[in-house]
Write a protein that holds these residues in place. Structure first.
Motif, PDB file in Angstrom:
ATOM      1  N   ASN A  10       0.850  -1.194   0.000  1.00 55.78           N
ATOM      2  CA  ASN A  10       0.000   0.000   0.000  1.00 55.78           C
ATOM      3  C   ASN A  10       0.886   1.245   0.000  1.00 55.78           C
ATOM      4  O   ASN A  10       2.109   1.154   0.097  1.00 55.78           O
ATOM      5  CB  ASN A  10      -0.978  -0.008   1.183  1.00 55.78           C
ATOM      6  N   LYS A  11       0.256   2.405  -0.085  1.00 59.35           N
ATOM      7  CA  LYS A  11       1.035   3.637  -0.206  1.00 59.35           C
ATOM      8  C   LYS A  11       1.769   3.983   1.086  1.00 59.35           C
ATOM      9  O   LYS A  11       2.808   4.627   1.056  1.00 59.35           O
ATOM     10  CB  LYS A  11       0.155   4.797  -0.650  1.00 59.35           C
ATOM     11  N   TYR A  12       1.246   3.558   2.225  1.00 55.00           N
ATOM     12  CA  TYR A  12       1.897   3.853   3.491  1.00 55.00           C
ATOM     13  C   TYR A  12       3.234   3.117   3.615  1.00 55.00           C
ATOM     14  O   TYR A  12       4.199   3.667   4.137  1.00 55.00           O
ATOM     15  CB  TYR A  12       0.985   3.491   4.663  1.00 55.00           C
ATOM     16  N   GLN A  13       3.268   1.900   3.129  1.00 54.49           N
ATOM     17  CA  GLN A  13       4.513   1.143   3.180  1.00 54.49           C
ATOM     18  C   GLN A  13       5.586   1.841   2.353  1.00 54.49           C
ATOM     19  O   GLN A  13       6.731   1.949   2.777  1.00 54.49           O
ATOM     20  CB  GLN A  13       4.315  -0.282   2.683  1.00 54.49           C
ATOM     21  N   LYS A  14       5.225   2.319   1.190  1.00 52.94           N
ATOM     22  CA  LYS A  14       6.181   3.009   0.324  1.00 52.94           C
ATOM     23  C   LYS A  14       6.756   4.242   1.017  1.00 52.94           C
ATOM     24  O   LYS A  14       7.969   4.452   1.030  1.00 52.94           O
ATOM     25  CB  LYS A  14       5.500   3.396  -0.980  1.00 52.94           C
ATOM     26  N   TRP A  15       5.905   5.027   1.654  1.00 53.59           N
ATOM     27  CA  TRP A  15       6.358   6.249   2.315  1.00 53.59           C
ATOM     28  C   TRP A  15       7.193   5.952   3.558  1.00 53.59           C
ATOM     29  O   TRP A  15       8.182   6.633   3.821  1.00 53.59           O
ATOM     30  CB  TRP A  15       5.175   7.144   2.668  1.00 53.59           C
ATOM     31  N   ILE A  16       6.823   4.936   4.311  1.00 54.21           N
ATOM     32  CA  ILE A  16       7.589   4.584   5.502  1.00 54.21           C
ATOM     33  C   ILE A  16       8.965   4.059   5.112  1.00 54.21           C
ATOM     34  O   ILE A  16       9.976   4.429   5.721  1.00 54.21           O
ATOM     35  CB  ILE A  16       6.808   3.571   6.365  1.00 54.21           C
ATOM     36  N   GLU A  17       9.025   3.216   4.078  1.00 58.31           N
ATOM     37  CA  GLU A  17      10.325   2.699   3.644  1.00 58.31           C
ATOM     38  C   GLU A  17      11.220   3.802   3.086  1.00 58.31           C
ATOM     39  O   GLU A  17      12.422   3.808   3.343  1.00 58.31           O
ATOM     40  CB  GLU A  17      10.131   1.596   2.613  1.00 58.31           C
ATOM     41  N   SER A  45      14.260  -2.609   7.977  1.00 60.68           N
ATOM     42  CA  SER A  45      13.549  -2.421   6.715  1.00 60.68           C
ATOM     43  C   SER A  45      12.917  -3.720   6.201  1.00 60.68           C
ATOM     44  O   SER A  45      11.736  -3.748   5.831  1.00 60.68           O
ATOM     45  CB  SER A  45      14.510  -1.858   5.671  1.00 60.68           C
ATOM     46  N   LEU A  46      13.692  -4.779   6.184  1.00 62.07           N
ATOM     47  CA  LEU A  46      13.162  -6.039   5.665  1.00 62.07           C
ATOM     48  C   LEU A  46      12.176  -6.685   6.630  1.00 62.07           C
ATOM     49  O   LEU A  46      11.235  -7.355   6.195  1.00 62.07           O
ATOM     50  CB  LEU A  46      14.303  -6.987   5.325  1.00 62.07           C
ATOM     51  N   SER A  47      12.349  -6.469   7.928  1.00 69.36           N
ATOM     52  CA  SER A  47      11.361  -6.964   8.891  1.00 69.36           C
ATOM     53  C   SER A  47      10.035  -6.243   8.712  1.00 69.36           C
ATOM     54  O   SER A  47       8.964  -6.863   8.755  1.00 69.36           O
ATOM     55  CB  SER A  47      11.856  -6.766  10.323  1.00 69.36           C
ATOM     56  N   PHE A  48      10.093  -4.931   8.502  1.00 66.59           N
ATOM     57  CA  PHE A  48       8.868  -4.161   8.261  1.00 66.59           C
ATOM     58  C   PHE A  48       8.180  -4.622   6.980  1.00 66.59           C
ATOM     59  O   PHE A  48       6.965  -4.804   6.945  1.00 66.59           O
ATOM     60  CB  PHE A  48       9.199  -2.667   8.184  1.00 66.59           C
ATOM     61  N   ARG A  49       8.964  -4.848   5.923  1.00 65.21           N
ATOM     62  CA  ARG A  49       8.390  -5.302   4.658  1.00 65.21           C
ATOM     63  C   ARG A  49       7.748  -6.684   4.809  1.00 65.21           C
ATOM     64  O   ARG A  49       6.649  -6.927   4.300  1.00 65.21           O
ATOM     65  CB  ARG A  49       9.450  -5.348   3.570  1.00 65.21           C
ATOM     66  N   TYR A  56      -1.012  -8.008   4.790  1.00 64.41           N
ATOM     67  CA  TYR A  56      -1.906  -7.621   3.695  1.00 64.41           C
ATOM     68  C   TYR A  56      -1.912  -8.584   2.514  1.00 64.41           C
ATOM     69  O   TYR A  56      -2.844  -8.544   1.716  1.00 64.41           O
ATOM     70  CB  TYR A  56      -1.546  -6.220   3.199  1.00 64.41           C
ATOM     71  N   LYS A  57      -0.891  -9.402   2.334  1.00 63.15           N
ATOM     72  CA  LYS A  57      -0.831 -10.334   1.204  1.00 63.15           C
ATOM     73  C   LYS A  57      -0.448 -11.724   1.693  1.00 63.15           C
ATOM     74  O   LYS A  57       0.422 -12.369   1.152  1.00 63.15           O
ATOM     75  CB  LYS A  57       0.184  -9.845   0.174  1.00 63.15           C
TER      76      LYS A  57
END
Length: 84
Positions: A10-17, A45-49, A56-57
């Motif tokens: 989602n767009k929030y993940q992109k902005w947080i990363e 970073s990879l833990s958050f991803r 979500y998936k």
């Protein structure tokens, strides 16, 4: 193998990363020993991803690949910077 910059769930993940990447780049400008910060950045970073992919998936099970790549990146970084 998947790259570091992939499409987020989602767009929030992109902005947080992107915010984490910018904070990391600013931080390494001011410290002498950047290796622990590099390892920490990859770990966070990879833990958050992986968490976002799991949340979500979950049916695609991409989070398993992200966790595997996280362990491979960390293993290579630790071996490359601390033992050589």
């Amino acid at each position: 193998m998947r790259g570091v910059f992939t499409k987020g769930v989602n767009k929030y993940q992109k902005w947080i990363e992107m915010s984490m990447l910018i904070a990391f780049l600013i931080l390494i400008w001011f410290v002498d020993n950047t290796i622990p910060f590099l390892i920490g950045y990859f770990l966070i970073s990879l833990s958050f991803r992986a968490f976002m992919e799991w949340k979500y998936k979950r049916e695609k099970k991409e989070y398993i690949l992200t966790l595997y790549s996280m362990f491979i990146y960390l293993f290579v970084l630790v071996i490359g910077f601390y033992l050589i």
